[in-house]
Design an enzyme around this catalytic site. Sequence first.
Site, short mmCIF file in Angstrom:
data_model
loop_
_atom_site.label_atom_id
_atom_site.label_comp_id
_atom_site.label_asym_id
_atom_site.label_seq_id
_atom_site.Cartn_x
_atom_site.Cartn_y
_atom_site.Cartn_z
N CYS A 69 -43.01 62.97 2.19
CA CYS A 69 -43.97 62.04 1.57
C CYS A 69 -43.25 60.70 1.44
O CYS A 69 -42.18 60.64 0.82
CB CYS A 69 -44.36 62.58 0.20
N CYS A 175 -47.44 56.63 5.74
CA CYS A 175 -47.85 57.71 4.82
C CYS A 175 -48.07 58.92 5.71
O CYS A 175 -48.67 58.81 6.79
CB CYS A 175 -49.14 57.32 4.11
#
Length: 256
Positions: A69, A175
């Site tokens: 992440c 992302c």
Amino acid sequence: MIGIFDSGIGGTTVFKEILKLTPNQNFIYYSDSKHNPYGDLANEEIYKNVKEVVDYLISKGSLIIVIACNTASMVCVKKLREEYPNVTFIATEPAYKMAHDYAFDKETLVMATKSTIQSEKFLNLYHKYDNNITYLYSCSGLAELIEDGNNEAINNYLISHLTKYKGVTNVVLGCTHYPLIKKNISKVLGKVNFFDGSCGISKELKRKLIDKGLLDKGQGKIYFIDSNNDKQKIKRFSEILGKDYLILDASKNEDI
Ligand code: DGL
């Protein structure tokens, strides 16, 4: 047991690459959909959520943890390394350097969460490789739409937020959720070169496993846990990964 986590199923884009390079390890993938999206939360809140995930993964025997992440990596990795000196954290970052190395003289769009774009770690990277024709765009709410898997809502979001960037050459997907919607992005921006951090983090994990003499020391087992026990997430994890795995119940502390 290698731990890997994201705020939801976005980290599967990283996990798939990892499995190509190091398939013979044991993994536990933690999807923290209870706290999704991380990207619009305050840094303290993100750290609190991440710490909960990390403590769980350590309790299951993970001493190597992949932060699949960008937001959690950018905001938390420094503090995690200080707080858990016995754990090896492998972090990701928006592939801005990769775009710079590939075509530094071309217009570049960096798409990431608000927390990533505002983080000190990302801004350092950006200033180091800034080509003066880069646009930084905080895609607030986009990861949430990808989690929900509503294609129409995703397309509407992209049309209203990205149309102004039509003509850019490089698109950095900062992302882990965004590689899942490359086709939708291309529909709005046309033909672009995509860059993401999944190969970099997978190579880094392999290097660490070799250094520690742990490469190929597992049985290729995969466990999956979603902090909300969300059936939809379990189904999507399976669709994206296309592999067999065991599901852990987040309401119980199961032995593995
Ligand atoms: N997938 C995460 C990232 O790479 C975070 C998405 C979110 O929860 O906002 O930044």
